[in-house]
Each structure stands twice: as structure tokens, then as C-alpha cells.
Design an enzyme around this catalytic site. Sequence first.
Site, PDB file in Angstrom:
ATOM      1  N   ARG A  43      61.029  51.211  22.192  1.00 22.97           N
ATOM      2  CA  ARG A  43      61.963  50.134  21.828  1.00 22.97           C
ATOM      3  C   ARG A  43      63.363  50.430  22.326  1.00 22.97           C
ATOM      4  O   ARG A  43      64.092  49.527  22.761  1.00 22.97           O
ATOM      5  CB  ARG A  43      61.973  49.943  20.308  1.00 22.97           C
ATOM      6  CG  ARG A  43      60.754  49.137  19.833  1.00 22.97           C
ATOM      7  CD  ARG A  43      60.096  49.794  18.689  1.00 22.97           C
ATOM      8  NE  ARG A  43      59.022  48.992  18.125  1.00 22.97           N
ATOM      9  CZ  ARG A  43      57.729  49.285  18.260  1.00 22.97           C
ATOM     10  NH1 ARG A  43      57.338  50.332  18.978  1.00 22.97           N
ATOM     11  NH2 ARG A  43      56.809  48.530  17.681  1.00 22.97           N
ATOM     12  N   ARG A  76      41.372  46.452  25.645  1.00 24.56           N
ATOM     13  CA  ARG A  76      41.970  46.195  24.322  1.00 24.56           C
ATOM     14  C   ARG A  76      42.360  44.723  24.164  1.00 24.56           C
ATOM     15  O   ARG A  76      42.693  44.053  25.133  1.00 24.56           O
ATOM     16  CB  ARG A  76      43.162  47.140  24.115  1.00 24.56           C
ATOM     17  CG  ARG A  76      42.685  48.586  24.136  1.00 24.56           C
ATOM     18  CD  ARG A  76      43.771  49.561  23.865  1.00 24.56           C
ATOM     19  NE  ARG A  76      44.319  49.393  22.537  1.00 24.56           N
ATOM     20  CZ  ARG A  76      45.373  50.053  22.085  1.00 24.56           C
ATOM     21  NH1 ARG A  76      45.987  50.922  22.866  1.00 24.56           N
ATOM     22  NH2 ARG A  76      45.818  49.860  20.868  1.00 24.56           N
ATOM     23  N   GLY A  99      49.336  50.542  25.098  1.00 20.03           N
ATOM     24  CA  GLY A  99      49.284  49.201  24.504  1.00 20.03           C
ATOM     25  C   GLY A  99      50.670  48.707  24.139  1.00 20.03           C
ATOM     26  O   GLY A  99      50.980  47.520  24.268  1.00 20.03           O
ATOM     27  N   ASP A 109      48.048  55.422  12.743  1.00 16.07           N
ATOM     28  CA  ASP A 109      47.840  56.428  13.795  1.00 16.07           C
ATOM     29  C   ASP A 109      47.445  57.789  13.228  1.00 16.07           C
ATOM     30  O   ASP A 109      47.024  58.675  13.969  1.00 16.07           O
ATOM     31  CB  ASP A 109      49.100  56.571  14.649  1.00 16.07           C
ATOM     32  CG  ASP A 109      49.358  55.309  15.469  1.00 16.07           C
ATOM     33  OD1 ASP A 109      48.412  54.541  15.701  1.00 16.07           O
ATOM     34  OD2 ASP A 109      50.527  55.090  15.867  1.00 16.07           O
ATOM     35  N   LYS A 115      57.531  58.206  19.591  1.00 16.70           N
ATOM     36  CA  LYS A 115      57.037  57.382  20.703  1.00 16.70           C
ATOM     37  C   LYS A 115      57.367  55.902  20.485  1.00 16.70           C
ATOM     38  O   LYS A 115      57.890  55.242  21.384  1.00 16.70           O
ATOM     39  CB  LYS A 115      55.512  57.596  20.821  1.00 16.70           C
ATOM     40  CG  LYS A 115      54.838  56.789  21.903  1.00 16.70           C
ATOM     41  CD  LYS A 115      53.482  57.368  22.214  1.00 16.70           C
ATOM     42  CE  LYS A 115      52.362  56.864  21.326  1.00 16.70           C
ATOM     43  NZ  LYS A 115      51.960  55.468  21.588  1.00 16.70           N
ATOM     44  N   SER A 116      57.080  55.394  19.305  1.00 13.25           N
ATOM     45  CA  SER A 116      57.345  53.965  19.040  1.00 13.25           C
ATOM     46  C   SER A 116      58.824  53.648  19.210  1.00 13.25           C
ATOM     47  O   SER A 116      59.196  52.629  19.799  1.00 13.25           O
ATOM     48  CB  SER A 116      56.944  53.601  17.612  1.00 13.25           C
ATOM     49  OG  SER A 116      55.563  53.525  17.496  1.00 13.25           O
ATOM     50  N   ARG A 131      44.761  60.913  20.208  1.00 13.94           N
ATOM     51  CA  ARG A 131      44.772  61.281  18.786  1.00 13.94           C
ATOM     52  C   ARG A 131      43.419  61.848  18.334  1.00 13.94           C
ATOM     53  O   ARG A 131      43.361  62.675  17.425  1.00 13.94           O
ATOM     54  CB  ARG A 131      45.203  60.099  17.917  1.00 13.94           C
ATOM     55  CG  ARG A 131      46.631  59.656  18.241  1.00 13.94           C
ATOM     56  CD  ARG A 131      47.279  58.835  17.161  1.00 13.94           C
ATOM     57  NE  ARG A 131      48.400  58.080  17.700  1.00 13.94           N
ATOM     58  CZ  ARG A 131      49.626  58.551  17.898  1.00 13.94           C
ATOM     59  NH1 ARG A 131      49.913  59.795  17.571  1.00 13.94           N
ATOM     60  NH2 ARG A 131      50.578  57.793  18.406  1.00 13.94           N
TER      61      ARG A 131
HETATM   62  C1  S3P Z   1      52.618  50.833  17.606  1.00 16.43           C
HETATM   63  C2  S3P Z   1      51.948  50.068  16.713  1.00 16.43           C
HETATM   64  C3  S3P Z   1      50.584  50.375  16.263  1.00 16.43           C
HETATM   65  C4  S3P Z   1      50.225  51.818  16.547  1.00 16.43           C
HETATM   66  C5  S3P Z   1      50.573  52.209  17.951  1.00 16.43           C
HETATM   67  C6  S3P Z   1      52.068  52.067  18.180  1.00 16.43           C
HETATM   68  C7  S3P Z   1      53.971  50.420  18.014  1.00 16.43           C
HETATM   69  O1  S3P Z   1      49.678  49.533  16.944  1.00 16.43           O
HETATM   70  O2  S3P Z   1      48.851  52.026  16.321  1.00 16.43           O
HETATM   71  O3  S3P Z   1      50.213  53.554  18.199  1.00 16.43           O
HETATM   72  O4  S3P Z   1      54.709  51.221  18.602  1.00 16.43           O
HETATM   73  O5  S3P Z   1      54.318  49.262  17.748  1.00 16.43           O
HETATM   74  P1  S3P Z   1      49.349  48.043  16.439  1.00 16.43           P
HETATM   75  O6  S3P Z   1      50.599  47.267  16.448  1.00 16.43           O
HETATM   76  O7  S3P Z   1      48.366  47.531  17.441  1.00 16.43           O
HETATM   77  O8  S3P Z   1      48.777  48.207  15.073  1.00 16.43           O
END
Ligand code: S3P
Length: 450
Positions: free
Chosen positions: A27, A122, A94, A315, A22-23, A388
Site C-alpha cells: 500500500r 485465483r 494476489g 494468513d 508485506k501488506s 506459508r
Molecule cells: C492481504 C489480504 C488477505 C491476505 C493476503 C494479503 C492484503 O487476502 O490473505 O495475504 O494485503 O490485503 P484477502 O483479501 O484475499 O483475504
Amino acid sequence: MDDLRIKRAPRIEAEITVSGDKSISHRAVLIASLANGPCVLRGFSRSADCMNTVVAMRALGITIEQPEPEVLIVHGKKRKLTAPQGDINCGNSGTTMRLLAGMLAGQPFKSRLVGDGSLSKRPMARILEPLRLMGAKIEAEGEQETAPLRIEGAPLHGINYSMPVASAQLKSALLFAGLFAKGKTTMQEPVPTRNHTELMLNYFLVRTHKDETGVSVFGDHVPESRDFSIPGDISSAAFWLVAAAAQPGGHLLVREVGLNETRTGLLGVLVRMGAQVREAIEDVDQVEPRGIVEITGARLKATVIQGKEIPQLIDELPILAVAGALANGTTIIRHAQELRVKETDRIAAIAHNLRSMGGQVVELTDGLEIHGGAPLHGTRLSSFGDHRVAMAFAVAGMFAEGETVIQDVDCVATSYPGFEKMLSELCNPKGFRTTTPVISSLSHSRAEEE
Ligand code: S3P
């Protein structure tokens, strides 16, 4: 709102893959959108969060085709974005909101980012403060600097910023803002966090620089159009890795999974808890290492999870808390106050659900103290609308006496749309592909390293 019903599961003996990270998917689509031509992204995560980023970039004038569910063709327009017609809805994500806020702060147009009820609670001050120092005109409409975010679009200049929280989303917001700022933008992290944005910018030939003064990016670079293949999500695999680790004799092989060392903290913890873990990196061609993880389960023992390790497994803490409940002894999680500002207050949610199942747990301000080994019993549990939490307690249900019902599991699609199917295959393994141990042929053993 669907319920998910889980019964005690048989021992796991399986070989699986998981959907795209996902991350990395977020990007990839953001950077490809800025590139000087089309980029094919394979293995893209079908999660609701990542689709929110796709819809957002389309609203900003980028053509994105989806010829197959996990393939995107992103037609980068050389950093040219166009003003959106209306609000950009980031849903529950987020990452979408924070990274986009960084990218949009330096555009010559106005935009407004909105989110669902959870995202609107948040903290956004962490990105607003440094973006304003860069010259951004950005306002939070919610109480205490929360979404919606109203962005005017203004010329930005680089800054040197010491981040007060370890957050990859904050770091990435500043890297994206820095791409559109004059000069050099440098940031220092209190503790290293996932480095996908830096790696992917480099892959798309945008130079970032890392030394003792921090991570830097320079304005004005255009990413070079290139294709990219996204590895499987270790944070999705984590649920099954813990399930197998907590079953003596359980055996699981996960193929084609991302093994970036800023994300694999979970594996080291499972080794400390007594599981046998091997990993083999098979491919680093596209900057993000990917390979195989093999796990053999054991009667787990308690551990302490704290300090620099926390961002490498942030996570995975909900499922690691479940591992702690299944282990002998007292597992302590500390320095994890960030869990209180995730999709829900995960510390409170985990403590509540573990107690409802008969677990013994003490809530700390920045973590949990879990007295493991008490038998868990099935009951009705809330997901707290948090993907989660829902998935971690579905796995707890695999170890509980009687039936566990997780209410409101629609949220699972936020990160892992295939979760329920995999759960049912692992719990009803008839005809499911199993594997014989391959440990001896793998190149790297976590246990040897610890
Ligand atoms: C993420 C960073 C983390 C993680 C989130 C995904 C990202 O959050 O908990 O699920 O993709 O950069 P934080 O940067 O708020 O720690």
C-alpha cells in the site's frame, strides 16, 4: 528448487525483529506513487511480492529508487501514470494484481496484468463484478474469470457495494478505483478485514470515511507526499511466536512489529491455547501501531478458531494448524473457506502434510479438525509452492522426531526472504542474542484482556 532440512530445535530464548510488513509495504508504494512529490519509505519489505508491486509502478512511469535494501524513494507524480510498454507481471502476488486492477481500471490507457501459475488460478470475479459496476472495462482471459486481466481504462463512477466476501484485497481494489472515480465509493464488509489501505490513505491526507453505512472514499484526491516507516510483519513473526508458544518455558521477544488490531488475532488464540502473551504499543505516530510482543511458552491446549476472528488471522492459519497439532485436544478451524483459494488450497495442503508427519486431522469444507498431541515425525514434505505452507511445516519440523525436509522452499521469498537465516539462528542459538523476561515492564497483557 531448494530443499530445507530441519531437526528438532532447542528451547527458544531470543529477542528478534522481522522484516517490514508485506501488506503495508504494497500500500505504501502504491499510494506514494500517486502523491504530489517524493516519499521515503523505510522498513520496506524485500519480499518478492512487494518487489513485484515496485516493478509494476516503475512500468507505469514512476521513478522508484532503492538506496538501501529496505529503503525506497518513490517519486510520486500527482496521480499521473503512463501506459505500460508490455504486460505487468504480478508474479505470485494476489495483492499486487487485485489492488493494481482497481487503480488501473480508471486510467486513460490500456494495461494487461499477468501472474504465475498459482495466481492465474485465483478468483478475480470478486473484483471484476464491482469494478464493472463502476464503469470499468475489464476482462479476465482465463477460465472462470481468472488472470490474465485485460483492462481498457474507462471513466469510473462511485458505487455503494456490499462485498460478498471478507477480503481486504477486494476492499482495497475498490478504494483505489474510488480514488479515480467520480463521486463517492462506499463498501460494506461482511466481517472487518485489515484496514491498512484506509489508514495509509488518511496518513497521506486522503480522506476516507467510516460509519454504519460502510467505508467510503472520494474521487480526485491527491495524496500529500510524506515519508513513512513500515513496521515489522506480524505474519512473519507468527512462525516464531508459535514456535516459542509451543515450548514450555520458551521465551521470545519480537521488537518493532506491527500491532494493528486487524492483524493480531493470532495473539488472542495463543492466549486461549495457554501461552503467556504481552504486547506493548510503543509508537502510533505514523498511524500503524508498532511495538513489542513477548511470549512465554506452555504445553498448549486445543481451541476453536472461527467466525469474525478468521479475517484477523487468515494468513496465520497454516502455523496455527501446526500449533493445534502440538496441543492437547481437538483444535477446530471453521469458516476459513478462503484458505482454499490462497496460493494453494491451504486446507488440503495442511491436512496432507500434517498426516505425513503422523498428525491426526480431518479436512472440513471450510477448515480443519486437528486431533493434537500425537508425536510428529520428520519426513519429506512438499511446500505446494506456497510460502506459508513451507514456513509452517519448517516450524513443525522443529518439534518432530528425526529430520524434516521441505521441498521447493524458494517460495519462502514470496513474503519472508530472511526466514531460513532466522530459523538457523533459532535452531543453533550459539552467540545469538538472548534476553531476560521484560514482562513486568510491559504495559498490556493479552491474558488480562481475555
Ligand atoms: C492481504 C489480504 C488477505 C491476505 C493476503 C494479503 C492484503 O487476502 O490473505 O495475504 O494485503 O490485503 P484477502 O483479501 O484475499 O483475504
